[in-house]
Design a protein around this motif. Sequence first.
Motif, PDB file in Angstrom:
ATOM      1  N   LEU A 358       0.853  -1.187   0.000  1.00 14.53           N
ATOM      2  CA  LEU A 358       0.000   0.000   0.000  1.00 14.53           C
ATOM      3  C   LEU A 358       0.886   1.234   0.000  1.00 14.53           C
ATOM      4  N   VAL A 359       0.716   2.093  -0.981  1.00 14.25           N
ATOM      5  CA  VAL A 359       1.481   3.342  -1.062  1.00 14.25           C
ATOM      6  C   VAL A 359       0.646   4.455  -0.449  1.00 14.25           C
ATOM      7  N   GLU A 360       1.171   5.053   0.596  1.00 16.71           N
ATOM      8  CA  GLU A 360       0.423   6.086   1.322  1.00 16.71           C
ATOM      9  C   GLU A 360       0.533   7.455   0.658  1.00 16.71           C
ATOM     10  N   GLU A 361       1.573   7.647  -0.144  1.00 13.56           N
ATOM     11  CA  GLU A 361       1.802   8.960  -0.757  1.00 13.56           C
ATOM     12  C   GLU A 361       0.631   9.381  -1.645  1.00 13.56           C
ATOM     13  N   ILE A 362       0.277  10.656  -1.563  1.00 16.56           N
ATOM     14  CA  ILE A 362      -0.774  11.214  -2.419  1.00 16.56           C
ATOM     15  C   ILE A 362      -0.105  11.891  -3.607  1.00 16.56           C
ATOM     16  N   TYR A 363      -0.446  11.436  -4.802  1.00 16.67           N
ATOM     17  CA  TYR A 363       0.211  11.939  -6.009  1.00 16.67           C
ATOM     18  C   TYR A 363      -0.572  13.088  -6.635  1.00 16.67           C
ATOM     19  N   GLU A 364       0.186  14.038  -7.122  1.00 16.38           N
ATOM     20  CA  GLU A 364      -0.419  15.188  -7.795  1.00 16.38           C
ATOM     21  C   GLU A 364      -0.942  14.761  -9.168  1.00 16.38           C
ATOM     22  N   THR A 365      -2.138  15.173  -9.481  1.00 19.01           N
ATOM     23  CA  THR A 365      -2.742  14.807 -10.765  1.00 19.01           C
ATOM     24  C   THR A 365      -2.549  15.927 -11.792  1.00 19.01           C
ATOM     25  N   GLY A 366      -2.652  15.568 -13.047  1.00 17.40           N
ATOM     26  CA  GLY A 366      -2.613  16.561 -14.122  1.00 17.40           C
ATOM     27  C   GLY A 366      -1.256  17.119 -14.444  1.00 17.40           C
ATOM     28  N   LYS A 367      -0.172  16.507 -13.989  1.00 16.42           N
ATOM     29  CA  LYS A 367       1.162  17.024 -14.271  1.00 16.42           C
ATOM     30  C   LYS A 367       1.497  16.843 -15.751  1.00 16.42           C
ATOM     31  N   LYS A 368       2.048  17.871 -16.363  1.00 14.98           N
ATOM     32  CA  LYS A 368       2.410  17.821 -17.779  1.00 14.98           C
ATOM     33  C   LYS A 368       3.796  18.418 -17.971  1.00 14.98           C
ATOM     34  N   VAL A 369       4.402  18.065 -19.074  1.00 13.08           N
ATOM     35  CA  VAL A 369       5.704  18.612 -19.447  1.00 13.08           C
ATOM     36  C   VAL A 369       5.478  19.638 -20.545  1.00 13.08           C
ATOM     37  N   GLY A 370       6.112  20.789 -20.410  1.00 14.73           N
ATOM     38  CA  GLY A 370       5.955  21.850 -21.398  1.00 14.73           C
ATOM     39  C   GLY A 370       6.330  21.404 -22.799  1.00 14.73           C
ATOM     40  N   LYS A 371       5.740  22.044 -23.780  1.00 16.12           N
ATOM     41  CA  LYS A 371       5.926  21.631 -25.170  1.00 16.12           C
ATOM     42  C   LYS A 371       7.387  21.679 -25.595  1.00 16.12           C
ATOM     43  N   LYS A 372       8.075  22.768 -25.291  1.00 15.19           N
ATOM     44  CA  LYS A 372       9.468  22.908 -25.714  1.00 15.19           C
ATOM     45  C   LYS A 372      10.370  21.893 -25.012  1.00 15.19           C
TER      46      LYS A 372
END
Length: 409
Positions: A358-372
């Motif tokens: 069980l991983v207790e860490e809460i992960y951030e959603t919606g992360k993206k890498v910039g186009k460039k």
Amino acid sequence: MIQDFFTKFKDILHDTINKLTGSDKRIALAKTAKAYGKGGQSLVAEEFNVSRDTIRKGLYEMETGICYEDAFYLRGRKKAEEKLPDLLKDIKEIVDGQSQTDPNFKTTRLFTRLTIEKIREQLIEKGYTDEELPSNQTLNTKTNQLGYKLDKVKKTKPAKKIKETDVIFENLKNVNDEYHDKDNVLRLSIDTKDRVKIGPFSRGGKSRTNTQAVDHDFGNEFMTPFGILDLSNDHLELVFTKSKVTADFMVDAIETYWLQQKSQNPELDTLIINADNGPENNSRRTQFMKRIIELSAKYDVKVIMAYYPPYHSKYNPVERAWGVLEQHWNGDILDSEKAILGFAKSMTWKGKHPRVTLVEEIYETGKKVGKKVMEEYEKMIDRLKGIEKWFVEIHPQKCKGALEMAMKV
């Protein structure tokens, strides 16, 4: 005189001699033929429905006192797998990667897209000859005995098929054949199961105990399992989270498993990942590919992402584990984290219990890498022409700048 003897006592003689076995019977037949004289062998052979060779053996045994050994265990047709020791293993290798589970997870039966003729063709490609292979009927029997059902089932038929489907499947087969049984390769099948609602709710199963569930499954607590199936040893890893299964969550789980296996086998330098093209792990998901490239650079590992075509994700081997898990805990109440994790730990896959965390860490959603920035990462990815979205290779030599870029992002 012998004719009269046969006429009056034929039935008695038949019954007496037929009760004998082996050498005793052959000698009795030989004595009868010898007593008759010329033409005795043919007459006795016809009367007792035996060959003249049997009578000749009896004469030899009678005259020399040396008896032939009756090797009954050597008689009859040998099984196909006795003549071809690797046949069953090779059939399994061919069919296993192209079979899918019940899409409703109601049973643990497998269905395959291959016809028996196609299996025969692929066996010949592996080095068998058409003459040495058993009949298609025997191949069908052996395939069914291995647990694969060759009948087409409408419920499991993919809803759609894109033009690249056959090419993608052919590429998957080529990759599996090329890297099969290599000590330096770790091949994983990954997938995320639907989230599981925590509460006293019915899951539609049956129980021998008086289990009662509430009428409605309202609730807002969930757990989601992420599965990693090690195709080299059939080990199943189940990683649960109460947050959303993100690209970062999946790569962290893959990285953890890679390090565990690397510590046991220092020769590992290639990681093959079979997956569907889901929203969080597809080859165009910028955060996922960024993390995979960084993993390649950090551990000097070649990564091959070999995806299944759209609408065919059920062919992904780890999908079968979800069917087993559903069968295991249906009929019970999953009203706590402890219950969910406990049932997951007690299930068996290929005769072994999975490792459950069980991983207790809460992960951030919606992360993206910039186009460039992603344009720079994309230069580190080799995509196969024609199926660019479904097959990519990442070589650590091309990813040297990935970790420096990650520090700046």
